[in-house]
Design a protein around this motif. Sequence first.
Motif, PDB file in Angstrom:
ATOM      1  N   SER A   1      10.420  -2.451   3.441  1.00 23.69           N
ATOM      2  CA  SER A   1      11.181  -3.460   4.199  1.00 23.69           C
ATOM      3  C   SER A   1      11.875  -4.446   3.288  1.00 23.69           C
ATOM      4  CB  SER A   1      10.287  -4.303   5.083  1.00 23.69           C
ATOM      5  OG  SER A   1       9.508  -3.537   5.863  1.00 23.69           O
ATOM      6  N   LYS A   2      11.146  -4.875   2.252  1.00 21.25           N
ATOM      7  CA  LYS A   2      11.719  -5.898   1.363  1.00 21.25           C
ATOM      8  C   LYS A   2      11.337  -5.584  -0.077  1.00 21.25           C
ATOM      9  CE  LYS A   2      11.680  -9.711   4.650  1.00 21.25           C
ATOM     10  NZ  LYS A   2      10.866 -10.790   5.188  1.00 21.25           N
ATOM     11  N   ILE A   3      12.237  -5.957  -0.989  1.00 20.78           N
ATOM     12  CA  ILE A   3      11.949  -5.774  -2.420  1.00 20.78           C
ATOM     13  C   ILE A   3      12.114  -7.135  -3.103  1.00 20.78           C
ATOM     14  CG2 ILE A   3      12.552  -4.535  -4.536  1.00 20.78           C
ATOM     15  CD1 ILE A   3      14.001  -2.445  -2.752  1.00 20.78           C
ATOM     16  N   VAL A   4      11.075  -7.552  -3.827  1.00 18.77           N
ATOM     17  CA  VAL A   4      11.188  -8.791  -4.600  1.00 18.77           C
ATOM     18  C   VAL A   4      11.226  -8.455  -6.089  1.00 18.77           C
ATOM     19  CG1 VAL A   4       9.961 -10.896  -5.306  1.00 18.77           C
ATOM     20  CG2 VAL A   4      10.188 -10.349  -2.891  1.00 18.77           C
ATOM     21  N   VAL A   5      12.231  -8.986  -6.756  1.00 14.15           N
ATOM     22  CA  VAL A   5      12.370  -8.798  -8.210  1.00 14.15           C
ATOM     23  C   VAL A   5      12.530 -10.173  -8.853  1.00 14.15           C
ATOM     24  CG1 VAL A   5      13.267  -6.425  -8.252  1.00 14.15           C
ATOM     25  CG2 VAL A   5      14.824  -8.333  -7.840  1.00 14.15           C
ATOM     26  N   LYS A   6      12.783 -10.196 -10.161  1.00  7.47           N
ATOM     27  CA  LYS A   6      12.796 -11.472 -10.864  1.00  7.47           C
ATOM     28  C   LYS A   6      14.202 -12.003 -11.131  1.00  7.47           C
ATOM     29  CE  LYS A   6      10.552 -13.576 -14.822  1.00  7.47           C
ATOM     30  NZ  LYS A   6       9.807 -13.312 -16.038  1.00  7.47           N
TER      31      LYS A   6
ATOM     32  N   ILE B   1       5.190  -4.740 -10.949  1.00  9.90           N
ATOM     33  CA  ILE B   1       5.916  -5.602 -11.883  1.00  9.90           C
ATOM     34  C   ILE B   1       5.272  -5.486 -13.272  1.00  9.90           C
ATOM     35  CG2 ILE B   1       6.492  -7.142  -9.970  1.00  9.90           C
ATOM     36  CD1 ILE B   1       4.715  -9.274 -11.247  1.00  9.90           C
ATOM     37  N   ASN B   2       5.971  -6.044 -14.254  1.00 13.58           N
ATOM     38  CA  ASN B   2       5.491  -5.886 -15.636  1.00 13.58           C
ATOM     39  C   ASN B   2       4.872  -7.174 -16.189  1.00 13.58           C
ATOM     40  OD1 ASN B   2       7.822  -7.317 -15.672  1.00 13.58           O
ATOM     41  ND2 ASN B   2       8.832  -6.127 -17.269  1.00 13.58           N
ATOM     42  N   ASP B   3       4.391  -8.034 -15.281  1.00 15.73           N
ATOM     43  CA  ASP B   3       3.813  -9.313 -15.698  1.00 15.73           C
ATOM     44  C   ASP B   3       2.402  -9.391 -15.102  1.00 15.73           C
ATOM     45  OD1 ASP B   3       2.946 -11.938 -15.748  1.00 15.73           O
ATOM     46  OD2 ASP B   3       4.901 -12.801 -15.281  1.00 15.73           O
ATOM     47  N   PRO B   4       1.358  -9.084 -15.922  1.00 10.66           N
ATOM     48  CA  PRO B   4      -0.006  -8.982 -15.382  1.00 10.66           C
ATOM     49  C   PRO B   4      -0.495 -10.262 -14.724  1.00 10.66           C
ATOM     50  CG  PRO B   4       0.092  -8.097 -17.618  1.00 10.66           C
ATOM     51  CD  PRO B   4       1.419  -8.741 -17.351  1.00 10.66           C
ATOM     52  N   GLU B   5      -0.168 -11.432 -15.254  1.00 10.97           N
ATOM     53  CA  GLU B   5      -0.671 -12.683 -14.684  1.00 10.97           C
ATOM     54  C   GLU B   5      -0.052 -12.928 -13.311  1.00 10.97           C
ATOM     55  OE1 GLU B   5      -2.770 -15.685 -13.772  1.00 10.97           O
ATOM     56  OE2 GLU B   5      -3.313 -14.322 -15.395  1.00 10.97           O
ATOM     57  N   GLU B   6       1.258 -12.737 -13.233  1.00  4.62           N
ATOM     58  CA  GLU B   6       1.934 -12.916 -11.938  1.00  4.62           C
ATOM     59  C   GLU B   6       1.473 -11.831 -10.952  1.00  4.62           C
ATOM     60  OE1 GLU B   6       3.369 -15.413 -10.940  1.00  4.62           O
ATOM     61  OE2 GLU B   6       4.448 -14.750  -9.142  1.00  4.62           O
ATOM     62  N   ALA B   7       1.252 -10.627 -11.465  1.00  2.00           N
ATOM     63  CA  ALA B   7       0.757  -9.532 -10.610  1.00  2.00           C
ATOM     64  C   ALA B   7      -0.594  -9.922 -10.007  1.00  2.00           C
ATOM     65  CB  ALA B   7       0.623  -8.248 -11.423  1.00  2.00           C
ATOM     66  N   TYR B   8      -1.450 -10.532 -10.823  1.00  2.00           N
ATOM     67  CA  TYR B   8      -2.780 -10.967 -10.347  1.00  2.00           C
ATOM     68  C   TYR B   8      -2.633 -11.955  -9.191  1.00  2.00           C
ATOM     69  CZ  TYR B   8      -7.212 -13.576 -10.670  1.00  2.00           C
ATOM     70  OH  TYR B   8      -8.392 -14.223 -10.392  1.00  2.00           O
TER      71      TYR B   8
ATOM     72  N   SER C   1      -1.289  -0.909  -6.550  1.00  2.00           N
ATOM     73  CA  SER C   1      -0.799  -1.473  -7.813  1.00  2.00           C
ATOM     74  C   SER C   1      -0.888  -0.432  -8.924  1.00  2.00           C
ATOM     75  CB  SER C   1      -1.659  -2.699  -8.182  1.00  2.00           C
ATOM     76  OG  SER C   1      -1.355  -3.149  -9.481  1.00  2.00           O
ATOM     77  N   ALA C   2      -0.085  -0.648  -9.983  1.00  2.00           N
ATOM     78  CA  ALA C   2      -0.143   0.249 -11.150  1.00  2.00           C
ATOM     79  C   ALA C   2      -0.463  -0.548 -12.407  1.00  2.00           C
ATOM     80  CB  ALA C   2       1.199   0.963 -11.311  1.00  2.00           C
ATOM     81  N   ASN C   3      -0.877  -1.809 -12.207  1.00  2.00           N
ATOM     82  CA  ASN C   3      -0.977  -2.729 -13.342  1.00  2.00           C
ATOM     83  C   ASN C   3      -2.365  -2.691 -13.987  1.00  2.00           C
ATOM     84  OD1 ASN C   3      -0.800  -5.045 -15.006  1.00  2.00           O
ATOM     85  ND2 ASN C   3       0.882  -5.741 -13.705  1.00  2.00           N
ATOM     86  N   LYS C   4      -2.519  -1.781 -14.967  1.00  3.51           N
ATOM     87  CA  LYS C   4      -3.868  -1.549 -15.528  1.00  3.51           C
ATOM     88  C   LYS C   4      -4.486  -2.792 -16.163  1.00  3.51           C
ATOM     89  CE  LYS C   4      -0.467   0.272 -18.159  1.00  3.51           C
ATOM     90  NZ  LYS C   4       0.525   1.308 -17.982  1.00  3.51           N
ATOM     91  N   LYS C   5      -3.690  -3.598 -16.860  1.00  2.11           N
ATOM     92  CA  LYS C   5      -4.262  -4.774 -17.532  1.00  2.11           C
ATOM     93  C   LYS C   5      -4.841  -5.733 -16.491  1.00  2.11           C
ATOM     94  CE  LYS C   5      -3.146  -8.140 -21.137  1.00  2.11           C
ATOM     95  NZ  LYS C   5      -3.598  -9.414 -20.636  1.00  2.11           N
ATOM     96  N   MET C   6      -4.035  -5.999 -15.482  1.00  2.44           N
ATOM     97  CA  MET C   6      -4.463  -6.915 -14.429  1.00  2.44           C
ATOM     98  C   MET C   6      -5.718  -6.375 -13.732  1.00  2.44           C
ATOM     99  SD  MET C   6      -4.245  -7.360 -10.846  1.00  2.44           S
ATOM    100  CE  MET C   6      -3.041  -6.203 -10.264  1.00  2.44           C
ATOM    101  N   ILE C   7      -5.739  -5.084 -13.451  1.00  6.53           N
ATOM    102  CA  ILE C   7      -6.883  -4.504 -12.739  1.00  6.53           C
ATOM    103  C   ILE C   7      -8.125  -4.535 -13.635  1.00  6.53           C
ATOM    104  CG2 ILE C   7      -7.776  -2.397 -11.661  1.00  6.53           C
ATOM    105  CD1 ILE C   7      -4.738  -1.763 -11.011  1.00  6.53           C
ATOM    106  N   ALA C   8      -7.947  -4.134 -14.908  1.00  8.85           N
ATOM    107  CA  ALA C   8      -9.097  -4.091 -15.819  1.00  8.85           C
ATOM    108  C   ALA C   8      -9.732  -5.468 -15.974  1.00  8.85           C
ATOM    109  CB  ALA C   8      -8.659  -3.557 -17.181  1.00  8.85           C
ATOM    110  N   GLU C   9      -8.919  -6.506 -15.921  1.00 12.40           N
ATOM    111  CA  GLU C   9      -9.452  -7.850 -16.159  1.00 12.40           C
ATOM    112  C   GLU C   9     -10.051  -8.502 -14.918  1.00 12.40           C
ATOM    113  OE1 GLU C   9      -6.248  -9.816 -18.205  1.00 12.40           O
ATOM    114  OE2 GLU C   9      -6.734  -8.774 -20.084  1.00 12.40           O
ATOM    115  N   HIS C  10      -9.651  -8.035 -13.727  1.00 14.46           N
ATOM    116  CA  HIS C  10     -10.086  -8.750 -12.506  1.00 14.46           C
ATOM    117  C   HIS C  10     -10.690  -7.827 -11.456  1.00 14.46           C
ATOM    118  CE1 HIS C  10      -7.889 -12.244 -13.987  1.00 14.46           C
ATOM    119  NE2 HIS C  10      -6.860 -11.443 -14.231  1.00 14.46           N
TER     120      HIS C  10
END
Length: 413
Positions: free
Chosen positions: A34-39, A72-79, A94-103
Amino acid sequence: MNKEINIGLFGFGVVGSGLYNVLNLSEASHIKISKIVVKNPKKKRSIPSENFFFDKQTILLDLKINTVVELINDPEEAYQIVKTALKYGKHVVSANKKMIAEHLNELIALANNNNVSFLYEAAVAGSIPIIRNLEEYYNNDTLSSILGIVNGTTNFILTQANEGISYKKAMQIAQEKGFAETDPTSDVDGFDSKYKLSILIKHAFGIHVNSNSIFNNGIRNIKPRDIQYANEKGYRIKLFARAEKIDNQIIGFVAPQFVKQDNFCYQVNNEFNAITVEAAFSDKQLFIGKGAGSFPTASAVLSDISALVYDYKYEYRKSAVEGKVNFTSNFYVRVYLGSENRIDLSRIDLIQEDESFFSDEYSFKIGWIVFSELEKFDFNEWKEISLIILPNEVELAEIQYFTLQNTTELILE
Ligand SMILES: NC(=O)c1ccc[n+]([C@@H]2O[C@H](COP(=O)([O-])OP(=O)(O)OC[C@H]3O[C@@H](n4cnc5c(N)ncnc54)[C@H](OP(=O)(O)O)[C@@H]3O)[C@@H](O)[C@H]2O)c1
C-alpha cells in the motif's frame, strides 16, 4: 487463505525494489504493497514518485496496514521501526541481521505480547530457507552442529584468492560485480557472518547469544603464503560461521578455515552460500543457494509474507533450554598462525605445537590453543597475523571431549 496482506514497505533499495518486482510477477492478489517509505526525497526511482513517502508514521499509524516489511540499511532506525510496528499490532518481516542479532529476545517478546508474527528468513543466507527448516524440520534437540558459508562477498573473494588472484584484485572484481560494498568491513571482517550466526544459534539450539559475545575473524589478513600453504595441502580456505552443541554447552565463532576436499563446502564457490547441518540421526545435510542479490533475497521475504497468510509464527520450541545451556569459549581449537615476522608469532602461546616453519620471509606455527586465549586478540586489526582454523576441526564425528582443569577439551583424531 482469504486473508489480505496489506503491506507498508520500508526501503526501496536492492531488496525492497526486488520485492516490489517479485510481487508484481507473482499471482498473489491477496498480497498488496500500500505504501513505501524511503529516506531520500531527491532520489530517482524506477516507479512513479506518488508511491513514496518519507515519514515512517505514514505506515506505522495506518490502521489498514497489517504488515510491515522492513528492508532498510540502517539497523538502529530499523530497530525503532520494527519495535513500534510490533507494539502497534502489525506483523513484521525483516532482513536486517544486525538489528535482529542484537535485539532478538526483546523483539520476540514484543511479537508474542501483541500476538503478531515476526519473520526474518532473508536475514540469514538470503534465499536459503534455513530458519524455517531449523524451526520446523529440526524441531527437536538432536541437532549438534551448524557450519555455514553465510557471506557471499567473502566466499567470492576467497574463491578468487584460492585460484591465485590477490586479495586486492579479488576485492576489486567483487565490487565491480556488485558483490562487495564500497565499505566492505562488515563482510570481510566477519561481522555480517556473526550476526547471522547469532540468529542461527537461536533457531538451532534455543539460546540467544548477542553478536557482541561472538568472536569474528575475517579474511582481510590472509596472505598469498597462506594460500600457498593451503594449495600444497590440497585445502581451500572458507570463511565459516560455526556453532556446535556439546551436552549443555554451545560454542560458536566466525573464522577462516582450511577445508579438505571431502568437506561438503569445498565445492561451494563464488557468491554462493551453504550451510551444513548435522543432527544425531540424519547425519550431515547441505543447504546451498544464493545468499544475496535482489531477487534471491526478495524471494525469501516473499516466502515470509506468504506464510503470514496462514498465520505462521516461529515457535522457538528449543528456547525451553534458555538458562540451562551455556555459551562457552572454554574449549581447545587447533589453529594455523602465519606471519611475515616471527616475533609476532611468539606473542601467541600454543598449548601444544604440532608443526612450525620459520624463515626470514614467512613463518607459521600450528597447534592447540584455548579459544578464550584467542579471543583476547583482535585479529582483524592485527594485520601481520593470519589466523586459520585447521580442517579436521569441522569433522564433528571425530570429536571427543572431556574436562581437564575446568576446560572442555575437543580432541580430534
Ligand atoms: N542486498 C542484499 O543482497 C541483502 C541480502 C540479505 C539481506 N539484506 C538486508 O536487507 C536490508 C536492505 O538491504 P538493501 O541491500 O536493499 O539496501 P539498499 O539497497 O542500500 O537500500 C536501502 C533502502 O533503505 C532506505 N532507507 C534507509 N534509511 C531509511 C530510513 N531511515 N527510513 C526509510 N527508508 C530508509 C533507503 O532509502 P533511499 O532509497 O531513499 O536511499 C533505500 O531505499 C538490509 O538490512 C540488508 O542487510 C540485503
